[in-house]
Design a protein around this motif. Structure first.
Motif, mmCIF file in Angstrom:
data_model
loop_
_atom_site.group_PDB
_atom_site.id
_atom_site.type_symbol
_atom_site.label_atom_id
_atom_site.label_comp_id
_atom_site.label_asym_id
_atom_site.label_seq_id
_atom_site.Cartn_x
_atom_site.Cartn_y
_atom_site.Cartn_z
ATOM 1 N N SER A 29 0.836 -1.190 0.000
ATOM 2 C CA SER A 29 0.000 0.000 0.000
ATOM 3 C C SER A 29 0.874 1.243 0.000
ATOM 4 O O SER A 29 2.024 1.197 0.407
ATOM 5 C CB SER A 29 -0.880 0.014 1.242
ATOM 6 N N CYS A 30 0.311 2.344 -0.420
ATOM 7 C CA CYS A 30 1.059 3.597 -0.393
ATOM 8 C C CYS A 30 1.143 4.082 1.055
ATOM 9 O O CYS A 30 0.378 3.626 1.900
ATOM 10 C CB CYS A 30 0.376 4.618 -1.286
ATOM 11 N N PRO A 31 2.057 5.006 1.364
ATOM 12 C CA PRO A 31 2.218 5.452 2.757
ATOM 13 C C PRO A 31 0.938 5.962 3.409
ATOM 14 O O PRO A 31 0.704 5.704 4.582
ATOM 15 C CB PRO A 31 3.272 6.571 2.652
ATOM 16 N N SER A 32 0.097 6.679 2.664
ATOM 17 C CA SER A 32 -1.111 7.208 3.291
ATOM 18 C C SER A 32 -2.103 6.100 3.619
ATOM 19 O O SER A 32 -2.847 6.193 4.587
ATOM 20 C CB SER A 32 -1.748 8.303 2.444
ATOM 21 N N CYS A 33 -2.103 5.044 2.829
ATOM 22 C CA CYS A 33 -2.978 3.912 3.122
ATOM 23 C C CYS A 33 -2.430 3.113 4.301
ATOM 24 O O CYS A 33 -3.184 2.671 5.152
ATOM 25 C CB CYS A 33 -3.106 3.006 1.909
ATOM 26 N N GLN A 34 -1.122 2.961 4.360
ATOM 27 C CA GLN A 34 -0.502 2.197 5.438
ATOM 28 C C GLN A 34 -0.826 2.768 6.803
ATOM 29 O O GLN A 34 -0.910 2.046 7.783
ATOM 30 C CB GLN A 34 1.018 2.147 5.253
ATOM 31 N N ASP A 56 -6.256 10.470 -0.257
ATOM 32 C CA ASP A 56 -4.882 10.859 -0.592
ATOM 33 C C ASP A 56 -4.012 9.662 -0.975
ATOM 34 O O ASP A 56 -2.809 9.662 -0.799
ATOM 35 C CB ASP A 56 -4.241 11.669 0.544
ATOM 36 N N CYS A 57 -4.665 8.648 -1.527
ATOM 37 C CA CYS A 57 -3.925 7.468 -1.956
ATOM 38 C C CYS A 57 -3.009 7.845 -3.115
ATOM 39 O O CYS A 57 -3.415 8.504 -4.059
ATOM 40 C CB CYS A 57 -4.894 6.380 -2.398
ATOM 41 N N THR A 58 -1.773 7.414 -3.032
ATOM 42 C CA THR A 58 -0.801 7.765 -4.075
ATOM 43 C C THR A 58 -0.332 6.551 -4.860
ATOM 44 O O THR A 58 0.605 6.621 -5.637
ATOM 45 C CB THR A 58 0.431 8.463 -3.461
ATOM 46 N N PHE A 59 -1.022 5.426 -4.624
ATOM 47 C CA PHE A 59 -0.610 4.219 -5.312
ATOM 48 C C PHE A 59 -0.806 4.359 -6.815
ATOM 49 O O PHE A 59 -1.864 4.767 -7.287
ATOM 50 C CB PHE A 59 -1.416 3.018 -4.798
ATOM 51 N N ASP A 60 0.217 4.047 -7.554
ATOM 52 C CA ASP A 60 0.125 4.147 -9.011
ATOM 53 C C ASP A 60 0.112 2.771 -9.642
ATOM 54 O O ASP A 60 0.887 1.906 -9.293
ATOM 55 C CB ASP A 60 1.324 4.919 -9.561
#
Ligand SMILES: [Zn+2]
Ligand SMILES: [Zn+2]
Length: 79
Positions: A29-34, A56-60
């Motif tokens: 997961s991206c940092p904001s999801c973690q 604010d998910c930044t996963f691409d």
């Protein structure tokens, strides 16, 4: 997508659960999801705040360089 989460929450609610736990994809997961990993939230609050999908998910997705794709899910929280 938001409706999908809303339906899930209502299903848990009608199954007698009062709160849910946020399940992320861990290190994938991206940092904001973690940051949300394991977070327990009251279903009524979750329906109002709508923490998922993470805004604010930044996963691409490899080539998709647009908005992040949140892969978090709700799981029933047994208190
Ligand atoms: Zn994310
Ligand atoms: Zn997420």
């Amino acid at each position: 997508m938001e409706l999908f989460f809303e339906i899930k929450l209502k299903q848990y609610q009608s199954s007698g659960f009062e709160s849910v736990e946020i399940i992320t994809c861990g290190e994938q997961s991206c940092p904001s999801c973690q940051k949300l990993e394991g977070k327990v939230i009251n279903i009524t609050d979750a329906l109002a705040i709508k923490p998922l999908p993470c805004k604010d998910c930044t996963f691409d997705l490899e080539s998709v360089n647009e908005i992040g794709w949140c892969r978090c899910a709700y799981g029933p929280h047994i208190s």
